[in-house]
Design a protein around this motif. Sequence first.
Motif, mmCIF file in Angstrom:
data_model
loop_
_atom_site.group_PDB
_atom_site.id
_atom_site.type_symbol
_atom_site.label_atom_id
_atom_site.label_comp_id
_atom_site.label_asym_id
_atom_site.label_seq_id
_atom_site.Cartn_x
_atom_site.Cartn_y
_atom_site.Cartn_z
ATOM 1 N N SER A 1 40.608 41.375 42.542
ATOM 2 C CA SER A 1 39.371 40.692 42.196
ATOM 3 C C SER A 1 39.153 40.759 40.687
ATOM 4 N N PHE A 2 38.786 39.608 40.106
ATOM 5 C CA PHE A 2 38.617 39.554 38.653
ATOM 6 C C PHE A 2 37.708 38.385 38.303
ATOM 7 N N HIS B 1 36.200 37.265 43.720
ATOM 8 C CA HIS B 1 35.875 38.582 44.277
ATOM 9 C C HIS B 1 36.181 38.620 45.766
ATOM 10 N N ASN C 1 46.766 41.147 35.663
ATOM 11 C CA ASN C 1 46.647 39.725 35.359
ATOM 12 C C ASN C 1 47.929 39.216 34.722
ATOM 13 N N THR D 1 40.036 45.052 45.607
ATOM 14 C CA THR D 1 39.461 45.417 44.307
ATOM 15 C C THR D 1 40.378 46.301 43.463
ATOM 16 N N VAL E 1 43.256 46.012 37.530
ATOM 17 C CA VAL E 1 43.583 44.660 37.068
ATOM 18 C C VAL E 1 45.089 44.556 36.855
ATOM 19 N N HIS F 1 45.630 36.500 39.194
ATOM 20 C CA HIS F 1 44.997 37.813 39.332
ATOM 21 C C HIS F 1 45.425 38.478 40.646
#
Length: 255
Positions: free
Chosen positions: A32-33, A37, A51, A42, A49, A29
């Motif tokens: 943060s996911f 965190h 990923n 973020t 995101v 990641h």
Amino acid sequence: MRTSPTPTVDVRRADERFTTAISWLDSKHSFSFGGHHDPANTHHGLLLVNNDDVVRPGAGFDTHPHRDMEIVTWVLQGSLVHQDSEGHNGVIYPGLAQRMSAGTGILHSEKNDSWRLQGGTAHDEPVHFVQMWVVPDESGIAPGYEQLEIDGELLAGGLVPVASGMAKHDGAAAIRIKNRYAALHAARLQPGRSVQLPEAPFLHLFVPRGAVTLEGAGQLATGDAVRLTATGGQKVTATEPAEILVWEMHATIAA
């Protein structure tokens, strides 16, 4: 929110990412996911995101909900089967652009069904894909789904619009997203080939496989990323066969 950021080039190495490793999933990641965190990590621009997932054969993400998010999935190896509560289903494979608008709410699953796709013969073929989320222009839109084959455009070796909500890509981007300030580009590069980054207040360059050099920043290996603000125009040159994903963003999420 439109803004005028200070010029920066922030290199993030592959081993700095959050990791989720379970029996059927290896996920890295960039932001943060889930249970990972960091309030200082973020998002970048409109990207929430990024990923980098590898899923083993016969496994995957069971039906789960999303809301008010534009989700773009890009497969690098293998095949990923998508099904959702709006009746959409399809197989995502390398060179196929796919977008899901979660809007007012959608349920979907993503599975590595490679064992079934080849006559039911069991074999070891993981699916490797990158899933990226950006916020939409407005909440409460109707859920939607779109996919389109763009493998031919990628063979040319340039920076290809994959998904965009920007007016300048009307008629050019493979799929549309519901954010007029964001666009995703991809390139497959052979050694020595270069592309030039667009200029934008926010750029996110990710190297899901291979190795490249970024003008002014040096070597980037598989899994490395660069967050650029108030810049652009730099050359990205492959030092080995590589694939890159570039988000061009002309706004950011309000703090």
